[in-house]
Design a protein around this motif. Structure first.
Motif, PDB file in Angstrom:
ATOM      1  N   ARG A  12     -35.768 -59.004  16.474  1.00 59.77           N
ATOM      2  CA  ARG A  12     -37.172 -59.405  16.547  1.00 59.77           C
ATOM      3  C   ARG A  12     -37.484 -59.922  17.957  1.00 59.77           C
ATOM      4  NH1 ARG A  12     -39.956 -60.493  11.620  1.00 59.77           N
ATOM      5  NH2 ARG A  12     -39.366 -58.793  10.217  1.00 59.77           N
ATOM      6  N   GLY A  13     -38.669 -59.596  18.417  1.00 65.91           N
ATOM      7  CA  GLY A  13     -39.092 -59.994  19.752  1.00 65.91           C
ATOM      8  C   GLY A  13     -38.926 -58.893  20.784  1.00 65.91           C
ATOM      9  N   LYS A  14     -38.207 -57.849  20.398  1.00 62.93           N
ATOM     10  CA  LYS A  14     -38.024 -56.697  21.286  1.00 62.93           C
ATOM     11  C   LYS A  14     -38.564 -55.432  20.630  1.00 62.93           C
ATOM     12  CE  LYS A  14     -33.883 -58.380  23.672  1.00 62.93           C
ATOM     13  NZ  LYS A  14     -34.485 -58.410  25.039  1.00 62.93           N
ATOM     14  N   VAL A  15     -38.973 -54.495  21.436  1.00 62.52           N
ATOM     15  CA  VAL A  15     -39.319 -53.161  20.950  1.00 62.52           C
ATOM     16  C   VAL A  15     -38.014 -52.408  20.711  1.00 62.52           C
ATOM     17  CG1 VAL A  15     -40.374 -50.946  21.566  1.00 62.52           C
ATOM     18  CG2 VAL A  15     -41.558 -53.091  22.100  1.00 62.52           C
ATOM     19  N   VAL A  16     -37.913 -51.779  19.560  1.00 62.51           N
ATOM     20  CA  VAL A  16     -36.698 -51.035  19.196  1.00 62.51           C
ATOM     21  C   VAL A  16     -36.992 -49.541  19.225  1.00 62.51           C
ATOM     22  CG1 VAL A  16     -35.011 -50.569  17.380  1.00 62.51           C
ATOM     23  CG2 VAL A  16     -35.797 -52.920  17.780  1.00 62.51           C
TER      24      VAL A  16
ATOM     25  N   GLN B 121     -32.376 -46.398  31.380  1.00 60.18           N
ATOM     26  CA  GLN B 121     -32.394 -46.913  32.753  1.00 60.18           C
ATOM     27  C   GLN B 121     -33.821 -47.206  33.217  1.00 60.18           C
ATOM     28  OE1 GLN B 121     -30.340 -43.780  34.807  1.00 60.18           O
ATOM     29  NE2 GLN B 121     -28.318 -44.359  34.011  1.00 60.18           N
ATOM     30  N   GLN B 122     -34.773 -46.380  32.762  1.00 55.66           N
ATOM     31  CA  GLN B 122     -36.165 -46.567  33.158  1.00 55.66           C
ATOM     32  C   GLN B 122     -36.735 -47.872  32.598  1.00 55.66           C
ATOM     33  OE1 GLN B 122     -38.369 -42.991  32.723  1.00 55.66           O
ATOM     34  NE2 GLN B 122     -40.330 -43.885  33.291  1.00 55.66           N
ATOM     35  N   PHE B 123     -36.219 -48.305  31.424  1.00 57.72           N
ATOM     36  CA  PHE B 123     -36.725 -49.529  30.799  1.00 57.72           C
ATOM     37  C   PHE B 123     -35.727 -50.681  30.917  1.00 57.72           C
ATOM     38  CE2 PHE B 123     -39.531 -46.403  28.986  1.00 57.72           C
ATOM     39  CZ  PHE B 123     -40.735 -47.086  28.851  1.00 57.72           C
ATOM     40  N   ALA B 124     -34.769 -50.574  31.828  1.00 55.96           N
ATOM     41  CA  ALA B 124     -33.769 -51.617  32.009  1.00 55.96           C
ATOM     42  C   ALA B 124     -34.443 -52.935  32.390  1.00 55.96           C
ATOM     43  CB  ALA B 124     -32.768 -51.209  33.087  1.00 55.96           C
ATOM     44  N   GLY B 125     -33.993 -54.023  31.775  1.00 50.98           N
ATOM     45  CA  GLY B 125     -34.528 -55.341  32.081  1.00 50.98           C
ATOM     46  C   GLY B 125     -35.820 -55.685  31.380  1.00 50.98           C
ATOM     47  N   ARG B 126     -36.342 -54.772  30.583  1.00 48.40           N
ATOM     48  CA  ARG B 126     -37.578 -55.028  29.847  1.00 48.40           C
ATOM     49  C   ARG B 126     -37.255 -55.225  28.361  1.00 48.40           C
ATOM     50  NH1 ARG B 126     -41.961 -50.713  31.760  1.00 48.40           N
ATOM     51  NH2 ARG B 126     -43.344 -52.303  30.873  1.00 48.40           N
ATOM     52  N   ASP B 127     -38.240 -55.615  27.585  1.00 48.32           N
ATOM     53  CA  ASP B 127     -38.001 -55.967  26.189  1.00 48.32           C
ATOM     54  C   ASP B 127     -37.913 -54.735  25.286  1.00 48.32           C
ATOM     55  OD1 ASP B 127     -37.830 -58.648  26.671  1.00 48.32           O
ATOM     56  OD2 ASP B 127     -39.925 -59.067  26.203  1.00 48.32           O
ATOM     57  N   VAL B 128     -37.057 -53.806  25.659  1.00 47.55           N
ATOM     58  CA  VAL B 128     -36.803 -52.618  24.842  1.00 47.55           C
ATOM     59  C   VAL B 128     -35.301 -52.539  24.601  1.00 47.55           C
ATOM     60  CG1 VAL B 128     -36.972 -50.118  24.649  1.00 47.55           C
ATOM     61  CG2 VAL B 128     -38.775 -51.394  25.816  1.00 47.55           C
ATOM     62  N   VAL B 129     -34.910 -52.371  23.335  1.00 42.71           N
ATOM     63  CA  VAL B 129     -33.507 -52.167  23.006  1.00 42.71           C
ATOM     64  C   VAL B 129     -33.364 -50.804  22.337  1.00 42.71           C
ATOM     65  CG1 VAL B 129     -33.735 -53.408  20.813  1.00 42.71           C
ATOM     66  CG2 VAL B 129     -31.482 -53.100  21.834  1.00 42.71           C
ATOM     67  N   PHE B 130     -32.412 -50.043  22.797  1.00 41.60           N
ATOM     68  CA  PHE B 130     -32.140 -48.707  22.261  1.00 41.60           C
ATOM     69  C   PHE B 130     -31.022 -48.843  21.219  1.00 41.60           C
ATOM     70  CE2 PHE B 130     -34.399 -47.958  26.062  1.00 41.60           C
ATOM     71  CZ  PHE B 130     -34.995 -46.706  25.955  1.00 41.60           C
ATOM     72  N   VAL B 131     -31.371 -48.590  19.963  1.00 40.05           N
ATOM     73  CA  VAL B 131     -30.427 -48.740  18.860  1.00 40.05           C
ATOM     74  C   VAL B 131     -30.029 -47.350  18.359  1.00 40.05           C
ATOM     75  CG1 VAL B 131     -30.045 -49.644  16.535  1.00 40.05           C
ATOM     76  CG2 VAL B 131     -31.405 -50.956  18.188  1.00 40.05           C
ATOM     77  N   TYR B 132     -28.741 -47.066  18.401  1.00 38.34           N
ATOM     78  CA  TYR B 132     -28.211 -45.777  17.970  1.00 38.34           C
ATOM     79  C   TYR B 132     -27.427 -45.990  16.674  1.00 38.34           C
ATOM     80  CZ  TYR B 132     -29.059 -44.680  22.905  1.00 38.34           C
ATOM     81  OH  TYR B 132     -29.632 -44.524  24.147  1.00 38.34           O
TER      82      TYR B 132
ATOM     83  N   TYR C 174     -37.475 -43.380  15.960  1.00 41.07           N
ATOM     84  CA  TYR C 174     -38.506 -44.287  15.481  1.00 41.07           C
ATOM     85  C   TYR C 174     -38.736 -45.367  16.538  1.00 41.07           C
ATOM     86  CZ  TYR C 174     -37.519 -42.153  10.951  1.00 41.07           C
ATOM     87  OH  TYR C 174     -37.345 -41.257   9.933  1.00 41.07           O
ATOM     88  N   ILE C 175     -39.973 -45.861  16.617  1.00 42.83           N
ATOM     89  CA  ILE C 175     -40.287 -47.000  17.480  1.00 42.83           C
ATOM     90  C   ILE C 175     -40.757 -48.141  16.592  1.00 42.83           C
ATOM     91  CG2 ILE C 175     -41.764 -47.893  19.320  1.00 42.83           C
ATOM     92  CD1 ILE C 175     -41.793 -45.108  20.524  1.00 42.83           C
ATOM     93  N   ILE C 176     -40.104 -49.283  16.745  1.00 38.71           N
ATOM     94  CA  ILE C 176     -40.389 -50.475  15.944  1.00 38.71           C
ATOM     95  C   ILE C 176     -40.892 -51.569  16.879  1.00 38.71           C
ATOM     96  CG2 ILE C 176     -39.396 -52.199  14.388  1.00 38.71           C
ATOM     97  CD1 ILE C 176     -37.284 -50.034  13.667  1.00 38.71           C
ATOM     98  N   GLY C 177     -41.982 -52.235  16.481  1.00 43.00           N
ATOM     99  CA  GLY C 177     -42.589 -53.256  17.326  1.00 43.00           C
ATOM    100  C   GLY C 177     -41.804 -54.557  17.356  1.00 43.00           C
ATOM    101  N   ARG C 178     -42.257 -55.456  18.216  1.00 40.35           N
ATOM    102  CA  ARG C 178     -41.587 -56.754  18.356  1.00 40.35           C
ATOM    103  C   ARG C 178     -41.566 -57.530  17.043  1.00 40.35           C
ATOM    104  NH1 ARG C 178     -41.826 -58.141  24.062  1.00 40.35           N
ATOM    105  NH2 ARG C 178     -43.323 -56.829  25.196  1.00 40.35           N
ATOM    106  N   ASP C 179     -42.580 -57.308  16.194  1.00 38.18           N
ATOM    107  CA  ASP C 179     -42.678 -58.044  14.929  1.00 38.18           C
ATOM    108  C   ASP C 179     -41.916 -57.379  13.787  1.00 38.18           C
ATOM    109  OD1 ASP C 179     -44.233 -55.814  14.563  1.00 38.18           O
ATOM    110  OD2 ASP C 179     -46.055 -56.884  13.979  1.00 38.18           O
ATOM    111  N   GLY C 180     -41.167 -56.323  14.071  1.00 38.36           N
ATOM    112  CA  GLY C 180     -40.388 -55.644  13.048  1.00 38.36           C
ATOM    113  C   GLY C 180     -41.163 -54.619  12.255  1.00 38.36           C
ATOM    114  N   ARG C 181     -42.397 -54.360  12.659  1.00 39.89           N
ATOM    115  CA  ARG C 181     -43.195 -53.352  11.954  1.00 39.89           C
ATOM    116  C   ARG C 181     -43.038 -51.996  12.619  1.00 39.89           C
ATOM    117  NH1 ARG C 181     -46.569 -55.429   8.185  1.00 39.89           N
ATOM    118  NH2 ARG C 181     -46.824 -57.692   8.211  1.00 39.89           N
ATOM    119  N   LEU C 182     -43.050 -50.976  11.793  1.00 45.78           N
ATOM    120  CA  LEU C 182     -42.886 -49.621  12.297  1.00 45.78           C
ATOM    121  C   LEU C 182     -44.141 -49.183  13.039  1.00 45.78           C
ATOM    122  CD1 LEU C 182     -40.903 -47.198  12.231  1.00 45.78           C
ATOM    123  CD2 LEU C 182     -42.121 -46.397  10.211  1.00 45.78           C
TER     124      LEU C 182
END
Length: 467
Positions: free
Chosen positions: A348-352, A376-387, A434-442
């Motif tokens: 939570r708090g990050k874009v997934v 790499q393009q989103f390095a250091g920003r509030d995006v986490v790549f979950v595999y 899928y892209i999930i928002g900071r609040d956990g919503r799809l």
């Protein structure tokens, strides 16, 4: 006077069918031999330390297709009640060395030699048409190649039958198998073309004439214990969707479903095969359009005679309704590649940016270089790549992560041992994003792939703007 009865007729002992033999150089993990037959029944026996086994089948009542499985390898079978098959093979050269003796051997030696010649070996006089498919293959070229491959297999069957005794029933079954595989190749072409070129193939008006006279109406009912044949039949029914829906675009117009059913009924009859084809089509379309499936479902429920399929599709629809934008994304709790437990709630708090993949999936691996660039393009920003790797054994998964250098900052690598997590997101083809928002919503199901370039960047940038 008392009624005099003659001697009682002794009950007939069941005709035991036997598959036994010897396997050289089997791995230590291969400790059981399984024989599949007659609509997914199974008999099994231990493989002795010196490689011997004996499997008895007490309830075989008619000739059937099946397979022998050992150590995650398998080969096709065809056997009748009372057959006594003696199998030998050298495990490291499994398909090349399969040999049979005993009652029923002739048909099974044909199957082994045909499979090795045309599918697993390098002796085929004509290449498989599917191996030659490219983005520029024309419908005419596909038909010529498929016809040539089928004729080569029929010639092989005829030449074998001249030297060996094959029953008329088996020759008919072998010819049916060749015909179904030929039809599957032709049915696969529009699906391949659409997947590669992202547009429907320009098919001639008579392209689907090959369906006429095929034994399709009983295709689903004739599934047996032979995994390879079942896979071919299922792929044919899956690809049949483009015959019914050439643009692969299901609309919210109920009349479209009625037209598809009318065509399927003309070609497949009111049969379980038709019902399964429609079920597969609608299940596939759930990945694309929930409104379209909801519009078609009443027709499916009214026409379909398999209540279990209706119930299963209903459950899939309900799960799909749970992964609509704006709803809480389904949670998962899995271990990462370091052994740490990670859940979606922890992020939570990050874009997934969520990626369902597998090491067994070539398109998934093809996306990884683009995925690394996107990270790499989103390095250091509030995006986490979950595999989330689905269906992989841990050792292979860890090896691929290391060999391809997939780990790194901004990424979380998880492994799902079953299918529940993927099903909760309604993932039935891979890769899926899928892209999930900071609040956990799809925010987006079916998000752009990393290789899409700017659309993927734009989608993530838009997600970052939401608070």
């Amino acid at each position: 006077m008392p009624l005099l009865l003659g001697p009682a007729t002794p009950p007939q002992a069941p005709r035991i069918t036997v598959v036994q033999g010897h396997i050289d150089h089997a791995p230590t993990t291969a400790d059981t031999v399984r024989v599949w037959y007659s609509q997914f029944k199974k008999a099994k026996a231990a493989l002795s330390p010196n490689g011997d086994f004996r499997v008895e089948i007490p309830d075989l009542t008619a000739p059937t297709a099946g397979m022998v499985e050992v150590g995650r390898q398998h080969t096709s079978l065809y056997f009748s009640p009372g057959d006594k098959l003696q199998l030998t093979l050298d495990f490291p050269r499994f398909d090349e060395t399969v040999r049979y003796t005993g009652r029923g051997a002739e048909a099974n030696n044909y199957l082994a030699q045909s499979l090795y010649t045309f599918e697993f070996g390098q002796k085929s006089p004509v290449p498989s048409p599917n191996m030659l498919l490219t983005a520029t293959t024309t419908p005419e070229q596909m038909r010529q190649r498929a016809d040539a491959f089928r004729q080569a297999r029929l010639d092989f069957l005829q030449a074998y039958a001249k030297k060996h005794k094959l029953s008329p029933d088996f020759r008919s079954e072998a010819t049916r198998r060749i015909t179904i595989r030929w039809a599957n190749s032709l049915m696969d072409y529009p699906a391949y073309y659409l997947g590669v070129n992202r547009k429907p193939a320009a098919l001639p008006a008579n392209y689907y004439d090959f369906l006429q006279g095929l034994p399709l109406s009983t295709l689903y009912e004739q599934m047996s214990g032979d995994q390879d044949e079942n896979s071919t039949a299922m792929m044919l029914l899956i690809n049949y969707r483009l015959r019914l829906l050439p643009t692969d675009s299901l609309t919210a117009d109920p009349a479209q479903a009625r037209q598809m059913y009318d065509l399927a009924t003309r070609e497949l009859g009111r049969t379980p095969t038709r019902d399964q084809a429609m079920y597969l089509l609608l299940s596939y379309q759930l990945e694309k359009t929930l409104p379209g499936v909801l519009a078609a479902y009443p027709t499916f429920r009214a026409e379909n005679r398999d209540s279990s399929a209706s119930q299963q599709l209903r459950r899939q629809i309900e799960k799909r309704q749970n992964v609509q934008p704006g709803l809480a994304a389904p949670n998962f709790t899995l271990q990462d590649n370091t052994g740490k437990t990670v859940s979606l709630h922890d992020l939570r708090g990050k874009v997934v940016y969520l990626d369902f993949w597998g090491t067994w999936c070539p398109p998934c691996l093809q996306e990884m270089p683009a995925s690394l660039r996107l990270r790499q393009q989103f390095a250091g920003r509030d995006v986490v790549f979950v595999y989330i790797s689905v269906g992989d054994k841990e050792d292979k998964w860890q090896r691929v992560l290391a060999d391809k250098q997939l780990t790194g900052p901004g990424s979380v690598h998880l492994r799902s041992t079953g299918s529940t997590d993927a099903e909760n997101y309604q993932v039935f083809s891979f890769p899926a994003y899928y892209i999930i928002g900071r609040d956990g919503r799809l925010l987006q199901a079916g998000a752009p792939r990393p290789s899409a370039g700017q659309p993927a960047v734009t989608a993530l940038e838009a997600a970052l703007q939401l608070r």
